[in-house]
Design a protein around this motif. Structure first.
Motif, PDB file in Angstrom:
ATOM      1  N   PRO A  49       0.822  -1.205   0.000  1.00 17.68           N
ATOM      2  CA  PRO A  49       0.000   0.000   0.000  1.00 17.68           C
ATOM      3  C   PRO A  49       0.869   1.274   0.000  1.00 17.68           C
ATOM      4  O   PRO A  49       2.039   1.178   0.335  1.00 17.68           O
ATOM      5  N   PRO A  50       0.286   2.402  -0.381  1.00 21.92           N
ATOM      6  CA  PRO A  50      -1.139   2.696  -0.602  1.00 21.92           C
ATOM      7  C   PRO A  50      -1.563   2.615  -2.056  1.00 21.92           C
ATOM      8  O   PRO A  50      -2.730   2.846  -2.369  1.00 21.92           O
ATOM      9  N   GLY A  51      -0.643   2.379  -3.006  1.00 19.55           N
ATOM     10  CA  GLY A  51      -1.028   2.326  -4.411  1.00 19.55           C
ATOM     11  C   GLY A  51      -0.831   3.637  -5.143  1.00 19.55           C
ATOM     12  O   GLY A  51      -1.333   3.813  -6.252  1.00 19.55           O
ATOM     13  N   ILE A  52      -0.123   4.571  -4.546  1.00 18.36           N
ATOM     14  CA  ILE A  52       0.139   5.868  -5.174  1.00 18.36           C
ATOM     15  C   ILE A  52       1.505   5.812  -5.839  1.00 18.36           C
ATOM     16  O   ILE A  52       2.487   5.370  -5.227  1.00 18.36           O
ATOM     17  N   PRO A  53       1.629   6.239  -7.115  1.00 17.51           N
ATOM     18  CA  PRO A  53       2.923   6.164  -7.805  1.00 17.51           C
ATOM     19  C   PRO A  53       4.014   6.966  -7.096  1.00 17.51           C
ATOM     20  O   PRO A  53       3.794   8.106  -6.674  1.00 17.51           O
ATOM     21  N   ILE A  54       5.167   6.345  -6.988  1.00 18.68           N
ATOM     22  CA  ILE A  54       6.358   7.064  -6.545  1.00 18.68           C
ATOM     23  C   ILE A  54       6.932   7.852  -7.709  1.00 18.68           C
ATOM     24  O   ILE A  54       7.473   8.940  -7.538  1.00 18.68           O
ATOM     25  N   ALA A  55       6.832   7.268  -8.901  1.00 16.27           N
ATOM     26  CA  ALA A  55       7.281   7.942 -10.125  1.00 16.27           C
ATOM     27  C   ALA A  55       6.345   7.545 -11.256  1.00 16.27           C
ATOM     28  O   ALA A  55       5.781   6.452 -11.265  1.00 16.27           O
ATOM     29  N   VAL A  56       6.176   8.453 -12.228  1.00 16.27           N
ATOM     30  CA  VAL A  56       5.368   8.179 -13.403  1.00 16.27           C
ATOM     31  C   VAL A  56       6.255   8.340 -14.631  1.00 16.27           C
ATOM     32  O   VAL A  56       7.336   8.952 -14.551  1.00 16.27           O
ATOM     33  N   PRO A  57       5.857   7.780 -15.779  1.00 13.47           N
ATOM     34  CA  PRO A  57       6.694   7.903 -16.974  1.00 13.47           C
ATOM     35  C   PRO A  57       7.037   9.356 -17.285  1.00 13.47           C
ATOM     36  O   PRO A  57       6.173  10.239 -17.246  1.00 13.47           O
ATOM     37  N   GLY A  58       8.314   9.579 -17.576  1.00 14.24           N
ATOM     38  CA  GLY A  58       8.791  10.925 -17.875  1.00 14.24           C
ATOM     39  C   GLY A  58       9.509  11.570 -16.714  1.00 14.24           C
ATOM     40  O   GLY A  58      10.319  12.488 -16.918  1.00 14.24           O
ATOM     41  N   GLU A  59       9.239  11.151 -15.488  1.00 14.26           N
ATOM     42  CA  GLU A  59       9.950  11.703 -14.340  1.00 14.26           C
ATOM     43  C   GLU A  59      11.324  11.047 -14.206  1.00 14.26           C
ATOM     44  O   GLU A  59      11.546   9.926 -14.635  1.00 14.26           O
ATOM     45  N   ARG A  60      12.222  11.796 -13.575  1.00 15.39           N
ATOM     46  CA  ARG A  60      13.558  11.279 -13.339  1.00 15.39           C
ATOM     47  C   ARG A  60      13.592  10.466 -12.052  1.00 15.39           C
ATOM     48  O   ARG A  60      13.035  10.871 -11.037  1.00 15.39           O
ATOM     49  N   VAL A  61      14.235   9.309 -12.133  1.00 11.65           N
ATOM     50  CA  VAL A  61      14.501   8.494 -10.943  1.00 11.65           C
ATOM     51  C   VAL A  61      15.898   8.850 -10.466  1.00 11.65           C
ATOM     52  O   VAL A  61      16.867   8.753 -11.228  1.00 11.65           O
ATOM     53  N   CYS A  62      15.984   9.303  -9.210  1.00 11.67           N
ATOM     54  CA  CYS A  62      17.279   9.730  -8.686  1.00 11.67           C
ATOM     55  C   CYS A  62      17.549   9.009  -7.370  1.00 11.67           C
ATOM     56  O   CYS A  62      16.768   8.150  -6.918  1.00 11.67           O
ATOM     57  N   ASP A  63      18.648   9.347  -6.749  1.00 11.62           N
ATOM     58  CA  ASP A  63      19.014   8.687  -5.496  1.00 11.62           C
ATOM     59  C   ASP A  63      17.944   8.860  -4.426  1.00 11.62           C
ATOM     60  O   ASP A  63      17.683   7.946  -3.641  1.00 11.62           O
ATOM     61  N   ARG A  64      17.308  10.020  -4.396  1.00 10.71           N
ATOM     62  CA  ARG A  64      16.276  10.243  -3.390  1.00 10.71           C
ATOM     63  C   ARG A  64      15.087   9.307  -3.626  1.00 10.71           C
ATOM     64  O   ARG A  64      14.500   8.765  -2.695  1.00 10.71           O
ATOM     65  N   THR A  65      14.716   9.145  -4.918  1.00 11.67           N
ATOM     66  CA  THR A  65      13.627   8.218  -5.256  1.00 11.67           C
ATOM     67  C   THR A  65      13.962   6.805  -4.798  1.00 11.67           C
ATOM     68  O   THR A  65      13.132   6.113  -4.185  1.00 11.67           O
ATOM     69  N   LEU A  66      15.177   6.384  -5.092  1.00 12.70           N
ATOM     70  CA  LEU A  66      15.589   5.030  -4.712  1.00 12.70           C
ATOM     71  C   LEU A  66      15.644   4.866  -3.200  1.00 12.70           C
ATOM     72  O   LEU A  66      15.319   3.808  -2.664  1.00 12.70           O
ATOM     73  N   GLY A  67      16.045   5.944  -2.504  1.00 14.33           N
ATOM     74  CA  GLY A  67      16.037   5.894  -1.043  1.00 14.33           C
ATOM     75  C   GLY A  67      14.631   5.756  -0.490  1.00 14.33           C
ATOM     76  O   GLY A  67      14.385   5.033   0.491  1.00 14.33           O
ATOM     77  N   GLU A  68      13.675   6.436  -1.116  1.00 14.80           N
ATOM     78  CA  GLU A  68      12.281   6.318  -0.700  1.00 14.80           C
ATOM     79  C   GLU A  68      11.769   4.894  -0.906  1.00 14.80           C
ATOM     80  O   GLU A  68      11.046   4.345  -0.075  1.00 14.80           O
ATOM     81  N   ILE A  69      12.176   4.265  -2.032  1.00 15.99           N
ATOM     82  CA  ILE A  69      11.779   2.876  -2.306  1.00 15.99           C
ATOM     83  C   ILE A  69      12.341   1.954  -1.239  1.00 15.99           C
ATOM     84  O   ILE A  69      11.642   1.072  -0.723  1.00 15.99           O
ATOM     85  N   ASP A  70      13.613   2.174  -0.891  1.00 17.80           N
ATOM     86  CA  ASP A  70      14.223   1.374   0.182  1.00 17.80           C
ATOM     87  C   ASP A  70      13.413   1.466   1.462  1.00 17.80           C
ATOM     88  O   ASP A  70      13.103   0.467   2.112  1.00 17.80           O
ATOM     89  N   ALA A  71      13.079   2.708   1.851  1.00 19.97           N
ATOM     90  CA  ALA A  71      12.380   2.928   3.110  1.00 19.97           C
ATOM     91  C   ALA A  71      10.984   2.306   3.090  1.00 19.97           C
ATOM     92  O   ALA A  71      10.548   1.696   4.078  1.00 19.97           O
ATOM     93  N   LEU A  72      10.273   2.441   1.963  1.00 23.30           N
ATOM     94  CA  LEU A  72       8.926   1.888   1.871  1.00 23.30           C
ATOM     95  C   LEU A  72       8.937   0.365   1.983  1.00 23.30           C
ATOM     96  O   LEU A  72       8.103  -0.214   2.682  1.00 23.30           O
ATOM     97  N   ARG A  73       9.870  -0.271   1.312  1.00 27.18           N
ATOM     98  CA  ARG A  73       9.905  -1.732   1.397  1.00 27.18           C
ATOM     99  C   ARG A  73      10.310  -2.203   2.793  1.00 27.18           C
ATOM    100  O   ARG A  73       9.833  -3.207   3.285  1.00 27.18           O
TER     101      ARG A  73
END
Length: 501
Positions: free
Chosen positions: A429-453
């Motif tokens: 959950p909750p089903g809200i995109p962390i990133a959508v097509p066209g957005e940049r995936v950066c270290d902060r995004t990856l850190g957020e993924i780590d924390a969520l999992r």
């Protein structure tokens, strides 16, 4: 044995002794009856009986069907005597060591032996010296006994006038390493003819029944030694976990003995000392049936296993849809005869590191999403045992699952690469995109993924080529850990955990 247990099960015998569950009597009107019968079946409940002595047979002094079943097993395996156990090979090892050793004696033990050997030796009042282990190579995680050094240590003790009375070998390993027992036993006997040897072949019980696998087995090696001009008075005990490679119920174990007189009496005494007085007759009957199948069908079944194992290796080495997998071991790691070891050709060790997920995650995905189970992992490798219960259809299921996992993980890995993304990356959950097509995936995004999992969320990715949104950069954050879990939700593909290296 199997016929005798079946005959007893078919009779409507009411017991005033024990085991109220027998024939389902104690649950006849119970709310748990349906669950019991769904799990075990009425036949299993009827066969699980508690009769002894002349009513069925005596476990410790068999005179009837158990004695005949053990005689047939000894003949089939090439032993002087065979004993059935219903409490597993841990008990068989303890029984064998109790029979073979003497208080104050010296034992040279293979360091790679099962824990049951180490625990048993600790309580026998013997001096134990462990022979060292060695690693296969830098590319392969398997370890095994250093047999040349073991033999050197044994010969040195004989030369010093303090020979080892007993040697313990783990000759067919969990990881698929087999010992050259004809050479090892011959060398031991040549240096000290009266040596007593325990060979734990827990994972290789069925090997006796195929001409390609038989030559390295312990009892075949003893037969060869006995055919020599000066046959040594060697006493060898061999333990087999029948349920690991044959059609026997769990906890079914054979203890074979090559030796006469005192050795047999000591095994009988040790069996009485260590085995339960409430043996499972269904397990003992399954040992009889497993022996019969191995004698009549074993070669054909093992030929299929060998063929399927080779098919798996070939597919992993040639199919580009399986390029993330790399076989280890059977491709030539154990070809040096000086090591006195070789590969078990029914096992395939596979490196899955290129998938970007851990071996533990990979095993979980196979089990949860594809109903396929593998038990062994070592580093980035997992072990597939192509035993006689694996058929062509089962191997096809595995190959299909491996292809899907590779496709899914590589798609997920691509989605979790820093830079402009053409994927939806969604935490549930909750089903809200962390990133959508066209957005940049950066270290902060990856850190957020780590924390969520880490908080228990599953990460899904969905490739959406051609979808265009405004590329809104997310400010860079601190570096993230090397393993970024994720789950790819491709259309019609089960979700699997993924990681980033």
């Amino acid at each position: 044995m199997a016929d005798a247990v079946l005959a007893a099960a078919r009779r409507d015998i009411a017991s005033f002794h024990a085991l109220p569950l027998s024939h389902g009597r104690s649950i006849r009107d119970s709310r748990i009856r349906e669950s019991y019968e769904s799990l075990f079946g009425a036949a299993q409940l009827a066969a699980d009986v508690s009769y002894s002595g002349t009513m069925l047979d005596s476990f410790f002094r068999p005179r009837g069907p158990l004695r005949e079943a053990q005689r047939l097993a000894a003949r089939g395996f090439g032993a002087d005597a065979t004993y059935f156990l219903s409490t597993g090979t841990s008990t068989a090892n303890r029984v064998a060591l109790t029979a073979l050793t003497r208080p104050g004696g010296r034992v040279l033990a293979d360091r790679s032996c099962h824990q049951s050997v180490h625990f048993a030796l600790g309580g026998l009042g013997v001096e134990v010296v462990y022979a060292p282990m060695q690693r296969c190579c830098a590319d392969c995680p398997r370890t095994f006994g250093d047999l040349p050094r073991l033999l050197e240590t044994f010969r040195e003790a004989v030369a010093e006038g303090r020979p080892y009375d007993t040697v313990v070998l783990s000759a067919v390993s969990y990881d698929g390493v087999r010992y050259d027992l004809p050479t090892v036993l011959a060398e031991l006997a040549a240096a000290h003819p009266g040596v007593r040897v325990l060979v734990d072949e827990a994972w290789g019980a069925v090997h006796r029944f195929h001409p390609r696998l038989r030559p390295l087995t312990a009892l075949h090696a003893v037969e060869r030694l006995r055919r020599t001009a000066s046959a040594p008075p060697l006493t060898v005990a061999v333990t087999h976990s029948a349920h690991k490679s044959m059609s026997a119920l769990r906890q079914g174990s054979y203890l074979h003995l090559a030796g006469e007189g005192e050795a047999r009496e000591r095994v009988a005494q040790a069996l009485f000392q260590h085995h339960t007085t409430s043996p499972s007759w269904p397990v003992l009957a399954s040992l009889d049936l497993a022996r019969l199948q191995a004698e009549t069908e074993g070669e054909q079944l093992l030929e299929r296993s060998l063929h399927l194992a080779q098919t798996l290796r070939t597919e992993l080495g040639t199919d580009p849809r399986l390029s993330a997998y790399r076989t280890l071991g059977a491709e030539g790691h154990l070809t040096d005869p000086a090591l006195l070891v070789s590969d078990d050709p029914t096992r395939v060790l596979v490196d899955i590191g290129a998938l970007g997920i851990t071996a533990a995650e990979f095993r979980r995905v196979l089990f949860d999403e594809y109903a396929l189970y593998v038990a062994r992992e070592s580093g980035d490798a997992v072990l597939f045992h192509l035993h006689i219960g694996v058929d062509e259809a089962t191997l096809l299921r595995l190959l299909d699952a491996l292809r899907t996992i590779q496709r899914t993980c590589r798609t997920t890995s691509a989605a979790l690469t820093p830079g402009a993304s053409d994927h939806f990356i969604i935490a549930y959950p909750p089903g809200i995109p962390i990133a959508v097509p066209g957005e940049r995936v950066c270290d902060r995004t990856l850190g957020e993924i780590d924390a969520l999992r880490s908080d228990g969320c599953e990460i899904y990715t969905l490739h959406q080529p051609g979808v265009s949104t405004a590329a809104v950069p997310v400010p860079s954050g601190p570096p993230v850990s090397a393993a970024v879990p994720g789950v790819s939700a491709l259309p019609a593909v089960p979700a699997v955990p993924a990681g980033r290296k």
